[in-house]
Design a protein around this motif. Structure first.
Motif, short mmCIF file in Angstrom:
data_model
loop_
_atom_site.label_atom_id
_atom_site.label_comp_id
_atom_site.label_asym_id
_atom_site.label_seq_id
_atom_site.Cartn_x
_atom_site.Cartn_y
_atom_site.Cartn_z
N SER A 38 84.14 -86.89 30.44
CA SER A 38 84.74 -88.06 31.05
C SER A 38 83.91 -88.77 32.26
O SER A 38 84.07 -89.85 32.42
CB SER A 38 86.18 -87.75 31.25
OG SER A 38 86.35 -86.64 31.92
N THR A 39 83.52 -87.83 33.15
CA THR A 39 82.89 -88.44 34.26
C THR A 39 81.82 -89.60 34.29
O THR A 39 81.93 -90.55 34.81
CB THR A 39 82.12 -87.39 35.08
OG1 THR A 39 83.02 -86.47 35.18
CG2 THR A 39 81.86 -87.94 36.46
N ASP A 67 73.41 -81.53 25.64
CA ASP A 67 74.31 -80.37 24.95
C ASP A 67 75.01 -81.19 23.69
O ASP A 67 75.21 -82.19 23.48
CB ASP A 67 75.10 -79.84 25.73
CG ASP A 67 76.05 -80.53 26.74
OD1 ASP A 67 76.14 -81.69 26.29
OD2 ASP A 67 76.85 -79.97 27.44
N ARG A 167 91.72 -81.20 25.89
CA ARG A 167 92.34 -82.38 26.01
C ARG A 167 91.61 -83.50 25.11
O ARG A 167 92.39 -84.51 24.73
CB ARG A 167 92.42 -82.78 27.56
CG ARG A 167 91.03 -83.18 27.89
CD ARG A 167 91.06 -83.48 29.61
NE ARG A 167 89.70 -84.21 30.15
CZ ARG A 167 88.74 -83.43 30.25
NH1 ARG A 167 88.77 -82.23 30.34
NH2 ARG A 167 87.81 -84.38 31.17
N LYS A 202 87.74 -81.40 40.79
CA LYS A 202 86.33 -81.09 41.21
C LYS A 202 86.03 -80.77 42.61
O LYS A 202 84.82 -80.42 42.93
CB LYS A 202 85.19 -82.04 40.83
CG LYS A 202 85.52 -82.56 39.25
CD LYS A 202 85.01 -81.45 38.24
CE LYS A 202 85.25 -81.73 37.00
NZ LYS A 202 84.61 -82.59 36.20
C1 GLP Z 1 81.44 -80.67 29.33
C2 GLP Z 1 80.21 -80.92 29.41
C3 GLP Z 1 79.48 -81.02 30.52
C4 GLP Z 1 80.43 -81.75 31.41
C5 GLP Z 1 81.77 -80.98 31.86
C6 GLP Z 1 82.44 -81.84 32.73
O1 GLP Z 1 82.09 -79.36 29.31
N1 GLP Z 1 79.43 -79.78 28.35
O2 GLP Z 1 78.36 -81.54 30.46
O3 GLP Z 1 79.72 -82.08 32.91
O4 GLP Z 1 82.42 -81.13 30.57
O5 GLP Z 1 83.41 -82.89 31.94
P1 GLP Z 1 84.38 -83.93 32.54
O6 GLP Z 1 83.39 -85.06 33.16
O7 GLP Z 1 85.23 -84.51 31.51
O8 GLP Z 1 85.06 -83.35 33.69
#
Ligand code: GLP
Length: 240
Positions: A38-39, A67, A167, A202
């Motif tokens: 989501s970031t 990935d 989620r 975070k």
């Molecule tokens: C996933 C991805 C990552 C990402 C992480 C954080 O698992 N493989 O590359 O940085 O989630 O996700 P979010 O940005 O939703 O917190």
């Protein structure tokens, strides 16, 4: 590590997008390393806006994503290929043939990993890599462990990551338990790295990035050996 603390998510996304736009202006045929989660969504939204305003051009750009779940079909709306099309590629003038996401359908995932690293090398390496960070310190799907893997590889996901990513799925049982991910060395091979982190959840991850230790049990700490990392976070992630 350069640290930019922003007021909120919106400002963070704009600052991140400006760095990508500057890269694309300085080197129009840049190789961009992209991330899901989501970031980065706000940053992608801003890049789409700049592209429609004629400020940046995606035509000569090549991308490699970090990935992909494994196994998963690109048509599955939970796949990272689908996510990238929805959140960026379908809305900018990029040639999809130049956008790379590890194949969630590869029959031989080990061979897919090797071919992926070879394709990055053949393109000349990643100029700028966008990263998010997992609440457990993972980068892409490099999960905390005694040892980390150098190149792109198949990996199992930790309970913490399955829980965090559930989620996006109808139920926890539907979250794939494996993924193909660039390895830490593939990621550290990028010329520049931009890491985004927002929200109080975070905060611990950001604090570990800023202490003076390196451990494979917190994969993001390996970024400390890279000479050009910019951490962009909001106040909530920075101050807790
Ligand atoms: C996933 C991805 C990552 C990402 C992480 C954080 O698992 N493989 O590359 O940085 O989630 O996700 P979010 O940005 O939703 O917190």
């Amino acid at each position: 590590m350069r640290i930019i603390v922003c007021e909120n998510y919106e400002e963070m996304s704009k600052v991140g997008a400006r760095i990508f736009a500057a890269q694309m202006t300085l080197k129009p045929d840049s190789i961009l390393g992209l991330a899901t989660g989501s970031t980065p969504v706000g940053l992608y939204r801003e890049l789409i806006r700049m592209n429609s305003a004629g400020e940046i051009d995606f035509a000569p750009i090549t991308t490699f994503n970090l990935d992909e779940y494994y196994p998963i079909s690109p048509d599955n709306d939970q796949s990272y290929r689908y996510f990238m099309n929805e959140n960026l590629f379908d809305h900018v003038n990029i040639d999809k043939a130049r956008t790379h996401v590890p194949s969630g359908l590869a029959e031989d995932p080990e061979a897919e990993g090797k071919a992926y690293d070879a394709a990055i090398a053949a393109a000349g390496g990643i100029d700028i890599q966008l990263l998010g960070i997992g609440v457990n310190g993972h980068i892409a799907f490099n999960e905390p462990d005694e040892e980390l893997i150098v190149g792109t590889h198949v990996t199992g996901l930790t309970d913490s990551t399955i829980e965090a990513n559930s989620r996006f799925f109808a139920s926890r049982d539907e979250v794939p338990t494996r993924a193909l991910t660039m390895g830490m060395a593939s990621i550290l091979g990028a010329k520049k790295i931009v890491l985004l982190a927002n929200g109080v959840k975070k905060h611990d991850a950001v604090m570990k990035l800023l202490d003076n230790t390196i451990t494979t049990q917190w994969p993001a700490t390996l970024l400390k050996v890279h000479p050009d990392v910019t951490l962009i976070c909001d106040k909530a992630a920075y101050e807790g």
